[in-house]
Design an enzyme around this catalytic site. Structure first.
Site, PDB file in Angstrom:
ATOM      1  N   HIS A 269       0.842  -1.201   0.000  1.00  0.00           N
ATOM      2  CA  HIS A 269       0.000   0.000   0.000  1.00  0.00           C
ATOM      3  C   HIS A 269       0.870   1.241   0.000  1.00  0.00           C
ATOM      4  CE1 HIS A 269      -3.178   2.810   1.002  1.00  0.00           C
ATOM      5  NE2 HIS A 269      -4.008   1.869   0.584  1.00  0.00           N
ATOM      6  N   ASP A 323      -7.777  -5.751   0.000  1.00  0.00           N
ATOM      7  CA  ASP A 323      -8.264  -6.607  -1.078  1.00  0.00           C
ATOM      8  C   ASP A 323      -7.930  -8.081  -0.890  1.00  0.00           C
ATOM      9  OD1 ASP A 323      -9.478  -4.574  -2.571  1.00  0.00           O
ATOM     10  OD2 ASP A 323      -7.547  -3.933  -3.356  1.00  0.00           O
TER      11      ASP A 323
HETATM   12  N1  CMC Z   1       4.358  -7.585  -4.249  1.00  0.00           N
HETATM   13  C1  CMC Z   1       5.702  -7.545  -4.394  1.00  0.00           C
HETATM   14  N2  CMC Z   1       6.416  -6.413  -4.367  1.00  0.00           N
HETATM   15  C2  CMC Z   1       5.736  -5.270  -4.167  1.00  0.00           C
HETATM   16  C3  CMC Z   1       4.346  -5.224  -4.001  1.00  0.00           C
HETATM   17  C4  CMC Z   1       3.664  -6.455  -4.049  1.00  0.00           C
HETATM   18  N3  CMC Z   1       2.341  -6.496  -3.919  1.00  0.00           N
HETATM   19  N4  CMC Z   1       3.966  -3.958  -3.823  1.00  0.00           N
HETATM   20  C5  CMC Z   1       5.066  -3.199  -3.885  1.00  0.00           C
HETATM   21  N5  CMC Z   1       6.142  -3.994  -4.102  1.00  0.00           N
HETATM   22  C6  CMC Z   1       7.537  -3.571  -4.209  1.00  0.00           C
HETATM   23  C7  CMC Z   1       7.833  -3.001  -5.581  1.00  0.00           C
HETATM   24  O1  CMC Z   1       8.222  -4.012  -6.483  1.00  0.00           O
HETATM   25  C8  CMC Z   1       8.944  -2.037  -5.264  1.00  0.00           C
HETATM   26  O2  CMC Z   1      10.134  -2.774  -5.082  1.00  0.00           O
HETATM   27  P1  CMC Z   1      11.556  -2.151  -5.508  1.00  0.00           P
HETATM   28  O3  CMC Z   1      11.717  -0.900  -4.669  1.00  0.00           O
HETATM   29  O4  CMC Z   1      12.529  -3.223  -5.168  1.00  0.00           O
HETATM   30  O5  CMC Z   1      11.454  -1.844  -6.963  1.00  0.00           O
HETATM   31  C9  CMC Z   1       8.547  -1.477  -3.899  1.00  0.00           C
HETATM   32  O6  CMC Z   1       7.735  -2.484  -3.310  1.00  0.00           O
HETATM   33  C10 CMC Z   1       7.769  -0.188  -3.970  1.00  0.00           C
HETATM   34  O7  CMC Z   1       6.703  -0.369  -4.917  1.00  0.00           O
HETATM   35  P2  CMC Z   1       5.911   0.830  -5.562  1.00  0.00           P
HETATM   36  O8  CMC Z   1       5.143   0.308  -6.720  1.00  0.00           O
HETATM   37  O9  CMC Z   1       6.820   1.985  -5.802  1.00  0.00           O
HETATM   38  O10 CMC Z   1       4.955   1.227  -4.386  1.00  0.00           O
HETATM   39  P3  CMC Z   1       3.635   2.043  -4.520  1.00  0.00           P
HETATM   40  O11 CMC Z   1       3.431   2.751  -3.267  1.00  0.00           O
HETATM   41  O12 CMC Z   1       3.640   2.838  -5.767  1.00  0.00           O
HETATM   42  O13 CMC Z   1       2.577   0.851  -4.733  1.00  0.00           O
HETATM   43  C11 CMC Z   1       0.740  -0.542  -4.708  1.00  0.00           C
HETATM   44  C12 CMC Z   1       1.477   0.600  -3.994  1.00  0.00           C
HETATM   45  C13 CMC Z   1      -0.557  -0.815  -3.958  1.00  0.00           C
HETATM   46  C14 CMC Z   1       0.410  -0.131  -6.128  1.00  0.00           C
HETATM   47  C15 CMC Z   1       1.622  -1.797  -4.718  1.00  0.00           C
HETATM   48  O14 CMC Z   1       1.908  -2.213  -3.407  1.00  0.00           O
HETATM   49  C16 CMC Z   1       0.996  -2.931  -5.508  1.00  0.00           C
HETATM   50  O15 CMC Z   1       1.146  -2.965  -6.738  1.00  0.00           O
HETATM   51  N6  CMC Z   1       0.309  -3.908  -4.833  1.00  0.00           N
HETATM   52  C17 CMC Z   1      -0.362  -4.980  -5.531  1.00  0.00           C
HETATM   53  C18 CMC Z   1      -1.716  -4.510  -6.021  1.00  0.00           C
HETATM   54  C19 CMC Z   1      -2.692  -4.295  -4.872  1.00  0.00           C
HETATM   55  O16 CMC Z   1      -2.858  -5.154  -4.030  1.00  0.00           O
HETATM   56  N7  CMC Z   1      -3.367  -3.150  -4.903  1.00  0.00           N
HETATM   57  C20 CMC Z   1      -4.392  -2.801  -3.913  1.00  0.00           C
HETATM   58  C21 CMC Z   1      -3.975  -1.673  -3.036  1.00  0.00           C
HETATM   59  S1  CMC Z   1      -4.966  -1.487  -1.561  1.00  0.00           S
HETATM   60  C22 CMC Z   1      -6.569  -1.195  -2.081  1.00  0.00           C
HETATM   61  C23 CMC Z   1      -6.732   0.014  -2.897  1.00  0.00           C
HETATM   62  O17 CMC Z   1      -6.544   1.132  -2.420  1.00  0.00           O
HETATM   63  O18 CMC Z   1      -7.092  -0.130  -4.063  1.00  0.00           O
END
Ligand code: CMC
Length: 388
Positions: A269, A323
């Protein structure tokens, strides 16, 4: 709060991370400690004691209702449940293989087109429109689901609450009390979550003084993405993938995904750097429902995945989000995967509307961020014959 004019040089924040652009009383996420509050009330208290209807009132009116206010609000929600015939006809024309989120986006747009007073900014009229939108999203979704399966549509039942009525319209039979209760709590947990991507979309649209329907259409389109609301559908597909393609071997799946730098759906998140409090509540509810349905297969798989992912993802402060356990709950309720994000929308429409209302009320400005220009300047214009 600092105004951009005082800031001078633009602030650069990739993905708009950690940026305030406005003020709200609707909800507060304490991401460091994994706490969430709606109108200052801890989410655990609402999940334990409230209902979807009462929490929706709390968001739209920014106060808990008295008994008579709640009765009046619930009555209005019930009265607004059914959709006009023209919308039903429109739904009948939609291809059966359409994604339910696309259907929702399309039909809400149609609803807005039918409202001659759509552009009103009067607070009481926006509240009425918000109630109407909240009331019809479940109906639009359930009708489409019945139509695509060549089943007769089931009209709303005024004897059932919001949660129970949706399950009834979807399945055609009355759900049990425990199913209604658990589903109701998932809706409460999905109602609101600060300035998430879909709410931001709604507010961008509202900031131009467009109408509330357009704001909600923008939000639905944004919620659909797998990084946002689409994650609950993806989380359930992931469990099926583990079961079918990895023979239930959670560890093998995890190793494979991590080595390919792929994401585990339902984890992570932008704001929570601790366990999402909604996931904690949903995990307990998933276990309760698993006992009720006598099938712990999916929730056990989730718990194992969470445990095995802990040492790897925990280092990056990545934990299950809302989720993750919502997915298995909806599966155990017999709801098809592709409706999970629509259910998120059915609840979050309240938060979207509440934010639009609040933003207009506080006279929120046009939202207009900037992108840092990194190209060259003063490039001569080349005639088409001179280009390569
Ligand atoms: N599994 C594996 N690695 C992850 C995940 C995950 N679910 N989420 C983030 N990371 C890693 C990502 O690969 C990155 O690693 P590195 O720094 O080594 O490249 C690091 O964590 C930071 O990721 P980011 O994409 O910059 O983080 P963000 O704050 O932009 O992303 C997120 C937040 C929710 C998009 C992401 O955690 C994600 O893609 N999660 C999976 C999809 C998901 O479950 N989404 C629902 C979110 S909660 C409900 C809602 O509000 O919709």
């Amino acid at each position: 709060m600092k105004d951009i004019k005082e800031i001078g040089e633009p602030v650069y924040s990739s993905g708009l991370e950690n940026i305030y652009f406005s003020e709200t009383k609707l909800s507060y996420i304490d991401g460091e400690n994994g706490r969430l509050y709606y109108m200052g009330i801890p989410i655990e208290e609402l999940a334990n004691n409230s209902t979807f209807e009462e929490t929706a009132y709390l968001m739209l009116y920014q106060k808990l209702p008295t008994l008579s206010e709640l009765e009046e609000f619930t009555k209005k929600l019930k009265e607004n449940r059914d959709i006009p015939e023209i919308l039903l006809k429109e739904e009948e024309l939609i291809p059966k293989n359409a994604h339910p989120m696309d259907v929702l986006r399309t039909i809400v747009s149609f609803v807005g087109m039918l409202d001659e007073n759509a552009m009103s900014k009067k607070e009481d009229e926006i509240v009425e429109k918000s109630i109407k939108l909240t009331a019809i999203l479940p109906t639009i979704t359930a009708y489409f689901h019945r139509l695509r399966n060549n089943l007769e549509i089931v009209r709303p039942d005024p004897n059932l609450n919001h949660a129970g009525n949706f399950l009834y319209m979807l399945r055609g039979e009355k759900p049990s009390d425990i199913e209604i209760d658990i589903f109701d709590k998932t809706l409460i947990l999905y109602i609101e979550h600060g300035m998430n991507a879909s709410t931001f979309s709604a507010i961008i649209t509202a900031s131009t003084q467009s109408d509330i329907y357009s704001a909600i259409v923008s939000a639905i389109g944004t919620l659909k993405g797998p990084l946002h609301g689409g994650a609950n559908e993806e989380a359930m597909k992931m469990l099926f993938e583990i079961d079918r393609n990895y023979n239930g071997d959670v560890e093998a799946y995890l190793k494979d995904k991590i080595s390919k730098k792929e994401r585990i759906m339902g984890f992570g998140h932008r704001v929570y750097k601790a366990y999402d409090p909604r996931a904690r509540i949903l995990k307990d509810l998933a276990l309760k429902l698993a006992d009720f349905t006598n099938n712990r297969k999916w929730v056990d798989m989730q718990i194992e995945l969470e445990e095995k992912a802990g040492p790897i993802l925990g280092e990056k402060k990545i934990y299950p989000n809302v989720d993750y356990y919502a997915a298995s709950i909806y599966y155990m309720l017999g709801i098809p995967f592709d409706l999970y994000t629509s259910i998120f929308a059915i609840a979050r429409v309240v938060g979207w509307c509440a934010h639009v209302l609040e933003y207009w009320k506080i006279g929120g400005r046009l939202l207009r961020p900037r992108e840092k220009y990194v190209g060259e300047l003063n490039i001569p214009y080349l005639n088409i014959e001179q280009r390569r």
